[in-house]
Design an enzyme around this catalytic site. Structure first.
Site, PDB file in Angstrom:
ATOM      1  N   THR A 106       0.836  -1.389  -0.102  1.00  0.00           N
ATOM      2  CA  THR A 106      -0.044   0.017  -0.103  1.00  0.00           C
ATOM      3  C   THR A 106       0.834   1.239  -0.032  1.00  0.00           C
ATOM      4  OG1 THR A 106      -1.677  -1.136   1.129  1.00  0.00           O
ATOM      5  CG2 THR A 106      -1.749   1.207   1.370  1.00  0.00           C
ATOM      6  N   THR A 182       2.466  -4.296   4.426  1.00  0.00           N
ATOM      7  CA  THR A 182       2.341  -4.565   5.865  1.00  0.00           C
ATOM      8  C   THR A 182       2.256  -6.001   6.194  1.00  0.00           C
ATOM      9  OG1 THR A 182       0.209  -3.771   6.090  1.00  0.00           O
ATOM     10  CG2 THR A 182       1.809  -2.078   6.480  1.00  0.00           C
ATOM     11  N   ASP A 183       1.122  -6.614   5.405  1.00  0.00           N
ATOM     12  CA  ASP A 183       0.873  -7.878   5.866  1.00  0.00           C
ATOM     13  C   ASP A 183       1.831  -8.999   6.302  1.00  0.00           C
ATOM     14  OD1 ASP A 183      -1.832  -6.853   4.906  1.00  0.00           O
ATOM     15  OD2 ASP A 183      -2.211  -8.103   3.429  1.00  0.00           O
ATOM     16  N   LYS A 261       2.647  -7.874  12.818  1.00  0.00           N
ATOM     17  CA  LYS A 261       1.127  -7.372  12.723  1.00  0.00           C
ATOM     18  C   LYS A 261       0.129  -7.652  13.297  1.00  0.00           C
ATOM     19  CE  LYS A 261      -1.677  -5.631   8.761  1.00  0.00           C
ATOM     20  NZ  LYS A 261      -1.989  -5.375   7.323  1.00  0.00           N
TER      21      LYS A 261
HETATM   22  N1  ASP Z   1      -1.928  -6.231   1.120  1.00  0.00           N
HETATM   23  C1  ASP Z   1      -1.138  -4.950   1.568  1.00  0.00           C
HETATM   24  C2  ASP Z   1       0.237  -5.818   1.430  1.00  0.00           C
HETATM   25  O1  ASP Z   1       0.539  -6.205   2.426  1.00  0.00           O
HETATM   26  C3  ASP Z   1      -1.459  -4.213   2.716  1.00  0.00           C
HETATM   27  C4  ASP Z   1      -0.523  -3.161   2.976  1.00  0.00           C
HETATM   28  O2  ASP Z   1       0.564  -2.837   2.163  1.00  0.00           O
HETATM   29  O3  ASP Z   1      -0.499  -2.643   3.988  1.00  0.00           O
HETATM   30  O4  ASP Z   1       1.095  -5.755   0.531  1.00  0.00           O
END
Ligand code: ASP
Length: 460
Positions: A106, A182-183, A261
């Site tokens: 993201t 983040t995932d 996370k």
């Molecule tokens: N689905 C995304 C990822 O982990 C979510 C994010 O970037 O926060 O790539």
């Protein structure tokens, strides 16, 4: 005319025409499912003709089924320009040099105005155009290594990143930032902590929970904090730098082997588990919370160990798990299995024979706890003792995902299971700690007003 209804066709197009509304207009929709207010987004030609798509004030997009729509009223028009202007990043003599590697997620996203979807996009010029404060912190260079959402990161990407970071360190960089989804950021952080040993500079992973086209985006602040950490902090470790409390007040620096996370949508989603975070960071500087960390050095020596065995699995135990789950892994050539067991590290009796068969075939099996906090204790109950006799090795308080990346890394280097065991049980950077401090438990780490007290003590 086409632009006014961009991407809409068939029934969806007909309904927009019948209520005389165009894309980018602010609309109120009455439907049999309730009322909606938002901006009418364009669609892509490949989308269906059964929905119209609105961007709500919350930033989320919703699709509304055409047959449920009773009325659409236009009360404004707002053409969005999501293309961020590109500017050349200025060079200022004397500023620390920072390298930003983009992997996607993201943080590297902006709204795709063709579809209304958030898509990965990354360019150095865009980054500076979007967050000009970065130029006050450092001389930044960027490189897009991947453009994936983080569920697509894996061993190949970990190795590529580790090698690229090693090269930057040798060339003289003062700090590294990694933009990442983040995932699975905590998987990558631990893999890098094992692959890049004793680095002389900070290696800071950063992401965002909300994309930069949303008013509540954490992208810019996280990026500023992470870049500041890479440029100026004294902590030469693999860290995760993300939003601290529920407001914009500060970011937290988490050690790469102890971070996770913990919330699917809060911006304050990353928490140090079983310990306290390394430091607090804001635009002015750092407040150390721990003092045992690897210090920044001027030398350029770093050990890069880019190994990873792909045939390693992480199995989350659940009551009534059947032995065929373990058998299937062994039959498919898996060389290592990490189990996240219940309580102090347990699985049910029917699984025991499968574990015995697996270890007899030379599969390395390690136990972690799905409680996340606390240690595996396999001496407390007979069940635990039985399991150890069958060859399962307890991994103290290593987090399940960390044990997974460490086992992949260890088996990537050697077939000698004794050597693997030694690597697994020798802490590299607090992947195993001696004890967990009382304030290392979740509720003491901020994110909720009533538990801000702990952080306030350190951050006035
Ligand atoms: N689905 C995304 C990822 O982990 C979510 C994010 O970037 O926060 O790539």
């Amino acid at each position: 005319m086409a632009e006014a209804f961009k991407g809409y066709q068939g029934r969806a197009l007909a309904i927009l025409k019948s209520f005389n509304v165009r894309v980018w207009s602010e609309v109120k929709i009455e439907s049999s499912r309730g009322g909606f207010s938002g901006i009418l987004l364009p669609r892509s030609e490949s989308d269906d003709d059964k929905h119209i798509v609105l961007k709500l004030a919350s930033g989320y997009n919703v699709g509304i089924a055409v047959e449920t729509i009773q009325n659409i009223e236009e009360h404004g028009y707002k053409e969005a320009h999501y293309k961020i202007p590109e500017k050349e990043f200025p060079f200022t003599e004397g500023r620390p040099s920072v390298k930003l590697f983009g992997t996607g997620g993201t943080i590297a996203s902006r709204l795709d105005y063709r579809t209304g979807a958030v898509i990965p996009a990354f360019s150095p010029g865009e980054l500076y155009g979007a967050v000009p404060e970065l130029a006050d912190i450092c001389n930044l260079s960027t490189e897009k290594l991947f453009a994936v959402f983080s569920e697509n990161m894996g061993p190949e990407q970990y190795k590529t990143l580790a090698i690229a970071i090693g090269e930057e360190i040798k060339k003289g960089i003062d700090g590294v930032v990694i933009g990442h989804g983040t995932d699975t950021m905590h998987h990558t952080a631990s893999a890098l902590a094992f692959m890049i040993q004793n680095p002389p500079v900070p290696i800071v992973m950063v992401g965002s929970q909300r994309s930069s086209d949303r008013p509540s985006s954490d992208a810019a602040l996280n990026l500023i904090h992470a870049t500041k950490t890479a440029a100026e902090s004294d902590i030469a470790e693999v860290m995760v730098c993300m939003y601290g409390p529920t407001s914009d007040k500060y970011g937290l620096l988490h050690r790469g082997t102890r971070v996770r996370k913990m919330h699917s949508s809060y911006r304050s989603t990353f928490r140090t588990v079983g310990d306290i975070p390394l430091a607090v960071v804001d635009k002015k500087g750092f407040k150390m919370l721990k003092d045992d960390y690897n210090r920044r050095r001027q030398d350029r020596s770093v050990k890069i160990l880019p190994y990873f065995e792909e045939k390693v699995a992480l199995v989350y135990y659940y009551p009534n798990m059947q032995p065929d789950i373990i058998d299937a892994l062994v039959d498919n050539g898996y060389r290592g299995i990490v189990i996240a067991g219940t309580g102090l590290g347990h699985v049910n009796k029917p699984v025991y024979p499968a574990i015995e068969r697996a270890t007899a075939k030379g599969v390395a099996i390690y136990m972690t706890v799905q409680t996340l906090w606390g240690f595996v204790h396999m001496f407390v109950y007979d069940t635990g003792r039985d399991l150890m006799q069958k060859g399962i090795v307890p991994t103290e308080n290593m987090l399940p995902e960390v044990a997974y990346t460490k086992l992949g890394w260890a088996l990537g280097q050697t077939d000698d299971l004794e050597k693997v065991r030694e690597l697994m049980l020798t802490p590299i950077r607090d992947d195993i700690t001696e004890r967990e401090p009382y304030n290392g438990y979740l509720v003491f780490q901020g994110g909720l007003d009533e538990v801000e007290e702990f952080i306030k003590k350190h951050h006035k």
